[in-house]
Write an enzyme that holds these catalytic residues in place. Structure first.
Site, PDB file in Angstrom:
ATOM      1  N   LYS A 174     -10.944   0.065  -2.624  1.00  0.00           N
ATOM      2  CA  LYS A 174      -9.399   0.627  -3.441  1.00  0.00           C
ATOM      3  C   LYS A 174      -9.165   1.643  -3.247  1.00  0.00           C
ATOM      4  CE  LYS A 174      -6.758  -0.019  -7.306  1.00  0.00           C
ATOM      5  NZ  LYS A 174      -5.868   1.383  -6.716  1.00  0.00           N
ATOM      6  N   GLU A 181      -1.668   0.788   1.037  1.00  0.00           N
ATOM      7  CA  GLU A 181      -0.410   1.299   0.464  1.00  0.00           C
ATOM      8  C   GLU A 181       0.093   2.104   0.597  1.00  0.00           C
ATOM      9  OE1 GLU A 181      -0.327   2.313  -3.621  1.00  0.00           O
ATOM     10  OE2 GLU A 181      -0.562   0.309  -3.985  1.00  0.00           O
TER      11      GLU A 181
END
Length: 302
Positions: A174, A181
């Site tokens: 993550k 991102e």
């Protein structure tokens, strides 16, 4: 009832709602009990006024999922929770925690034969409708126990969730996900800023964003979101040019240094977030004064 969820913020609250929609009843707890009772009334879940009350209400072996901000909030909850648990219980940290903290926490809980799993959860405020992308680390036994909940929370029972490996691997994946991102968001922001700056072309940024959503190699959910708000407002004059960073980008940059693996796009995207937070202001003033010193260039007064 074996499953309890602590933390009913934007993501935790919607996760509770999604589980209810899938026919799974759980116990819920939030720092503000009013939030717990409101969600319980809406979903049929059991509202618990404290972590102690939740542990008592759950049938052993329990699963307690923490959906709290990384750092102090999670540490405080774990300090309260750990002494209440029994051998065979399972704690899941679903916040954006640092994977090295997972290793420490798992070791501490293992001493009392309590399992630990780390779950990186992506999906934001859209997860209720679309499902969440969940990457989680832990033992095979923990993965088997969590499977029904992953199937309910994910977009489909077979897609959008993955047991990534041992403890720590979920939040590690993550962390990298969020670093990527950062880079994608920065690239879109820079590209649209460049087009907006070309005033003589009078470009319609909303139409361009919508165009790129169909067949373009840069089509993505981030582009979908951009097309949506640009269709309503292209000036963004009401928006302060400030972008926070919640930790994952920093951890990704640190990891790249520790491993000696170059990640210039992700690291520079993080630096640009720092720049928006006023942390570049003094350096910019220094640059202006140096330029004035060697070249006599004018300095704009505040």
């Amino acid at each position: 009832m074996e499953f309890g969820l602590v933390g009913l913020g934007r993501m935790g609250g919607n996760m509770a709602r999604r589980l209810a929609r899938k026919g799974i009843r759980i116990a819920v707890n939030n720092r503000s009990h009013d939030v717990s009772t409101a969600i319980a009334e809406e979903t049929g879940h059991l509202a618990c006024a404290s972590i102690e009350e939740m542990v008592t209400a759950l049938q052993a072996p329990r699963i307690v999922w923490l959906m709290l901000p990384a750092g102090e909030a999670t540490e405080t909850a774990l300090a309260t929770l750990a002494p209440l648990l029994s051998a065979g219980d399972l704690v899941v940290d679903g916040g954006n925690a640092y994977y090295k903290d997972d290793l420490r926490r798992a070791g501490s809980l293992a001493a009392q034969k309590v399992e630990f799993a780390d779950a990186g959860v992506s999906g934001g405020v859209w997860g209720l409708e679309n499902g969440y992308c969940i990457m989680f680390g832990g033992s095979g036994a923990a993965a088997a126990r969590l499977k029904p909940y992953m199937e309910a929370l994910a977009p489909t029972p077979t897609d959008g969730w993955l047991h990534t490996g041992p403890v720590g691997s979920g939040h590690f994946v993550k962390m990298v996900h969020n670093g990527i991102e950062y880079g994608m968001m920065q690239a879109f922001a820079e590209g649209f800023a460049l087009m907006k700056s070309r005033a003589d072309f009078d470009l319609d940024l909303g139409e361009i964003a919508e165009l790129w959503r169909h067949g373009s190699v840069v089509r993505s959910w981030l582009l979908d979101l951009s097309a949506d708000f640009l269709a309503r407002d292209q000036t963004l004059e009401s928006i302060e040019p400030f972008v926070a960073d919640s930790g994952e980008g920093r951890w990704t940059a640190l990891e790249s240094v520790e491993q000696g693996v170059p990640t210039p796009v992700m690291s520079l995207a993080l630096m640009m977030r720092f720049a928006t937070q006023g942390k570049n202001d003094y350096a910019a003033k220094m640059l202006a004064k140096m330029r004035q010193g060697f070249g006599g260039h004018a300095v704009k007064e505040a």
